[in-house]
Write an enzyme that holds these catalytic residues in place. Sequence first.
Site, PDB file in Angstrom:
ATOM      1  CG  ASP A 144      -2.129  -0.943   1.099  1.00 21.79           C
ATOM      2  OD1 ASP A 144      -2.109  -1.756   0.237  1.00 21.79           O
ATOM      3  OD2 ASP A 144      -2.791  -0.863   2.159  1.00 21.79           O
ATOM      4  CG  HIS A 180       2.252   0.228   4.250  1.00 19.13           C
ATOM      5  ND1 HIS A 180       1.732  -0.712   5.224  1.00 19.13           N
ATOM      6  CD2 HIS A 180       1.255   1.145   4.152  1.00 19.13           C
ATOM      7  CE1 HIS A 180       0.793  -0.499   5.696  1.00 19.13           C
ATOM      8  NE2 HIS A 180       0.178   0.477   4.830  1.00 19.13           N
TER       9      HIS A 180
END
Length: 259
Positions: free
Chosen positions: A66, A219
């Site tokens: 993400d 991430h």
Amino acid sequence: MLPLKSALLALVVCTTAAHAADCPRKDTLGTSRVLMVDPQATPRVGLKSFPQTLPLADKEVVLTFDDGPFPPTTSRVLAALAAECVQATFFLIGKSAEANPVMVRRIAAEGHSIGSHTWSHRILDRISQPEAIQEIDRGFAADEMALHGKASRVPSTPFFRFPGFASTPALLANLQSRGVAVFGADLWASDWNPMTPEQQLQLLTERLDYAGKGIILMHDTKVQTAKMLPAFLQYLRRNNYKVVHILAAQPAKSPAPDQ
């Protein structure tokens, strides 16, 4: 509504990836298979948020990232994935995609899937429905512009993840009506918390060994994750985990002329 078992079966158009044969290096992790996700059959997955997840076998994982793209760390994540010949899914922030279109196109060119993570990572259950839809649509448009040079509210890969997993029933219904699959996660690296790569590796591997399989959230904007990833992929290989790559089973509908 289809029974859950039938829906999960409908979710998969079973394709066995020949990625090991495609990889120029022996003894890499490789992508074990491709899972074709049908948003109409199963509009939302991920046990941290929803009752169901992807139909993965034991020791199968889906890698997701993400908040990118962020070239300094995303490039390192891509290099680690390429070194092990595995594919992942990147849920992009539209604002970052607009600022880094070359990196967006690189992600796609290297065989990874691209989903959307809104325009600016606002927490959508804290704002009005019209504002939230605008955040979603602007994110889709920015991702499509970076990828294809044309903005569209209809994503070419209809995958979406809510920032902070903060959905609402109305927003879930809106995305389902548009044929967009919403991804939660089954486990995560907690890499929003500062820690060393070694600490993060231990945390993530312990969680994975407990769960046994699942959609993993990381991430690609985090330095600690970029540093940790090569060791994590090696851990997967040594411990007989298999990486599953997700693609959309059906292409998104063509956008209307005003989109």
